[in-house]
Write a protein that holds these residues in place. Structure first.
Motif, PDB file in Angstrom:
ATOM      1  N   VAL A 173       0.839  -1.204   0.000  1.00 24.08           N
ATOM      2  CA  VAL A 173       0.000   0.000   0.000  1.00 24.08           C
ATOM      3  C   VAL A 173       0.871   1.249   0.000  1.00 24.08           C
ATOM      4  O   VAL A 173       0.631   2.203  -0.759  1.00 24.08           O
ATOM      5  CB  VAL A 173      -0.959   0.000   1.213  1.00 24.08           C
ATOM      6  CG1 VAL A 173      -1.605   1.375   1.389  1.00 24.08           C
ATOM      7  CG2 VAL A 173      -2.035  -1.058   1.039  1.00 24.08           C
ATOM      8  N   ALA A 174       1.900   1.274   0.860  1.00 25.30           N
ATOM      9  CA  ALA A 174       2.788   2.437   0.908  1.00 25.30           C
ATOM     10  C   ALA A 174       3.460   2.665  -0.440  1.00 25.30           C
ATOM     11  O   ALA A 174       3.589   3.808  -0.900  1.00 25.30           O
ATOM     12  CB  ALA A 174       3.834   2.250   2.006  1.00 25.30           C
ATOM     13  N   GLU A 175       3.878   1.587  -1.093  1.00 25.79           N
ATOM     14  CA  GLU A 175       4.526   1.719  -2.400  1.00 25.79           C
ATOM     15  C   GLU A 175       3.546   2.237  -3.447  1.00 25.79           C
ATOM     16  O   GLU A 175       3.919   3.059  -4.300  1.00 25.79           O
ATOM     17  CB  GLU A 175       5.103   0.375  -2.821  1.00 25.79           C
ATOM     18  CG  GLU A 175       6.297  -0.053  -1.956  1.00 25.79           C
ATOM     19  CD  GLU A 175       6.729  -1.484  -2.209  1.00 25.79           C
ATOM     20  OE1 GLU A 175       6.109  -2.136  -3.088  1.00 25.79           O
ATOM     21  OE2 GLU A 175       7.672  -1.952  -1.549  1.00 25.79           O
ATOM     22  N   ALA A 176       2.295   1.785  -3.385  1.00 24.65           N
ATOM     23  CA  ALA A 176       1.290   2.261  -4.336  1.00 24.65           C
ATOM     24  C   ALA A 176       0.983   3.737  -4.121  1.00 24.65           C
ATOM     25  O   ALA A 176       0.832   4.502  -5.082  1.00 24.65           O
ATOM     26  CB  ALA A 176       0.014   1.431  -4.211  1.00 24.65           C
ATOM     27  N   LEU A 212      -7.590   6.751  -3.561  1.00 25.74           N
ATOM     28  CA  LEU A 212      -6.902   6.194  -2.390  1.00 25.74           C
ATOM     29  C   LEU A 212      -7.595   4.943  -1.837  1.00 25.74           C
ATOM     30  O   LEU A 212      -6.942   3.909  -1.638  1.00 25.74           O
ATOM     31  CB  LEU A 212      -6.771   7.271  -1.319  1.00 25.74           C
ATOM     32  CG  LEU A 212      -5.631   7.123  -0.313  1.00 25.74           C
ATOM     33  CD1 LEU A 212      -4.294   7.089  -1.031  1.00 25.74           C
ATOM     34  CD2 LEU A 212      -5.661   8.276   0.676  1.00 25.74           C
ATOM     35  N   PRO A 213      -8.919   4.977  -1.594  1.00 26.05           N
ATOM     36  CA  PRO A 213      -9.563   3.779  -1.046  1.00 26.05           C
ATOM     37  C   PRO A 213      -9.559   2.577  -1.989  1.00 26.05           C
ATOM     38  O   PRO A 213      -9.727   1.439  -1.533  1.00 26.05           O
ATOM     39  CB  PRO A 213     -11.006   4.248  -0.784  1.00 26.05           C
ATOM     40  CG  PRO A 213     -10.923   5.736  -0.698  1.00 26.05           C
ATOM     41  CD  PRO A 213      -9.842   6.120  -1.657  1.00 26.05           C
ATOM     42  N   SER A 214      -9.367   2.832  -3.287  1.00 26.24           N
ATOM     43  CA  SER A 214      -9.395   1.723  -4.241  1.00 26.24           C
ATOM     44  C   SER A 214      -8.057   0.993  -4.344  1.00 26.24           C
ATOM     45  O   SER A 214      -7.960  -0.031  -5.030  1.00 26.24           O
ATOM     46  CB  SER A 214      -9.797   2.240  -5.631  1.00 26.24           C
ATOM     47  OG  SER A 214      -8.800   3.098  -6.164  1.00 26.24           O
ATOM     48  N   ILE A 215      -7.020   1.481  -3.672  1.00 27.20           N
ATOM     49  CA  ILE A 215      -5.736   0.778  -3.683  1.00 27.20           C
ATOM     50  C   ILE A 215      -5.892  -0.549  -2.953  1.00 27.20           C
ATOM     51  O   ILE A 215      -6.368  -0.582  -1.809  1.00 27.20           O
ATOM     52  CB  ILE A 215      -4.644   1.637  -3.008  1.00 27.20           C
ATOM     53  CG1 ILE A 215      -4.358   2.883  -3.839  1.00 27.20           C
ATOM     54  CG2 ILE A 215      -3.360   0.825  -2.805  1.00 27.20           C
ATOM     55  CD1 ILE A 215      -3.382   3.843  -3.191  1.00 27.20           C
ATOM     56  N   PRO A 216      -5.525  -1.665  -3.561  1.00 27.31           N
ATOM     57  CA  PRO A 216      -5.675  -2.969  -2.909  1.00 27.31           C
ATOM     58  C   PRO A 216      -4.937  -3.018  -1.571  1.00 27.31           C
ATOM     59  O   PRO A 216      -3.774  -2.615  -1.481  1.00 27.31           O
ATOM     60  CB  PRO A 216      -5.051  -3.939  -3.920  1.00 27.31           C
ATOM     61  CG  PRO A 216      -5.184  -3.249  -5.238  1.00 27.31           C
ATOM     62  CD  PRO A 216      -5.001  -1.790  -4.943  1.00 27.31           C
TER      63      PRO A 216
END
Length: 323
Positions: free
Chosen positions: A82-85, A124-128
């Motif tokens: 998540v942090a990388e995305a 943002l909320p759509s990031i796996p």
């Protein structure tokens, strides 16, 4: 990261923090070494320790959008991805994996105010792996990363370097011309870019590049700053402390905290918090003293939450952790 820099390298970083665009000859004279030594140390800091000098443009100048401070809770085992995305987003100014209040803390700065809704509600909320998010809007910055520095040099050295500093940022709104905006973008990537390099990249005359660059720097519309991991400077503990305060004490507390030696970034925000203090500490005892002694003296602080930084992926739009 537990390594720290050599004494000579620390002195050079301290000098650059005062005068990021000072020439090699000036740095050599102030530090009492040869120009060759300065050049070698500069190259080593860039190549081995990912030091960069970047140009900071005050956000109220760059556009009508304000920065958003976002805390992200992730699903188990998904903090890293998540942090990388998040760090891949164009709007990502600062991104770190943290422990405490949330798993990821970031500062996202969309180019336009209208872009914030889609960024916070959809992108943002759509990031796996993202479980939930909490965001707060930045209001007024009291301290920035360009202000924090090592205290290593003597008064005479600081005075000599101070002659090569540029102006503070303006308080009020200010817009850049197209030519100024082009120069600002070059300086954002390389705060030590020469006017000759700027002229070549932008296809303008050397005299125009010099005049506009000096104007941007003197008016504080671009503020060169050193970016290097604090752990290398002897500050391995980094914490983001969000404080809730009484309405009447918010400005007073933000002003007081911005003068604290640990302050790397201090801002007021609109949300469940009132003030955010991003601090650098040499040891856990220093953080404990800050929380109990420095915060404790402010009766207006009603609550605080802490996010301890574990890994930084982005600092002021500059990727970190990759050499």
């Amino acid at each position: 990261m537990t390594e720290t820099l050599e004494v000579g390298d620390l002195d050079l970083v301290a000098a650059l923090q005062i005068a990021p665009r000072a020439g090699v000859r000036v740095l050599a004279d102030v530090l009492g070494v040869s120009t060759g030594t300065i050049s070698r140390r500069m190259s080593r800091l860039r190549e081995q320790h990912a030091m960069r000098v970047v140009g900071q443009v005050p956000w109220w100048i760059a556009g009508d959008a304000t920065p958003h401070h976002v805390w992200i809770s992730t699903l188990p085992g998904r903090t890293g991805p998540v942090a990388e995305a998040v760090a891949e987003l164009d709007e990502a100014q600062f991104v770190a994996a943290t422990t405490g209040r949330a798993d990821v803390y970031c500062i996202l700065h969309p180019p336009r105010r209208a872009d914030a809704t889609a960024l916070l509600v959809s992108t943002l909320p759509s990031i796996p792996g993202v479980d939930r998010t909490h965001s707060e809007v930045g209001l007024r910055r009291y301290r920035s990363g360009s202000s924090w520095r090592l205290i290593r040099l003597g008064a005479e050295q600081e005075e000599a370097l101070g002659e090569h500093r540029h102006g503070p940022p303006p308080d009020g709104p200010c817009r850049l011309t197209d030519e100024e905006g082009g120069i600002a973008r070059v300086l954002q990537r390389n705060g030590r870019a020469s006017t000759a390099e700027i002229a070549r990249e932008l296809g303008m005359s050397a005299s125009t590049a010099y005049r506009l660059t000096q104007s941007l720097l003197d008016r504080g519309l671009v503020q060169p700053r050193v970016e290097i991991e604090p752990a290398l400077l002897g500050y391995p503990l980094e914490a983001v402390i969000s404080l809730a305060t009484s309405a009447g004490s918010m400005q007073e507390i933000a002003t007081a905290l911005s003068a604290h030696p640990s302050a790397r970034y201090v801002t007021t925000v609109a949300g469940t918090s009132s003030v955010i203090h991003h601090g650098l500490f040499r040891h856990e005892d220093d953080l404990a003293d800050f929380l109990t002694r420095d915060l404790g003296r402010h009766s207006g602080v009603t609550r605080f939450e802490i996010s301890v930084v574990l890994r930084v992926l982005m600092r002021y739009w500059t990727p970190r952790g990759r050499r």
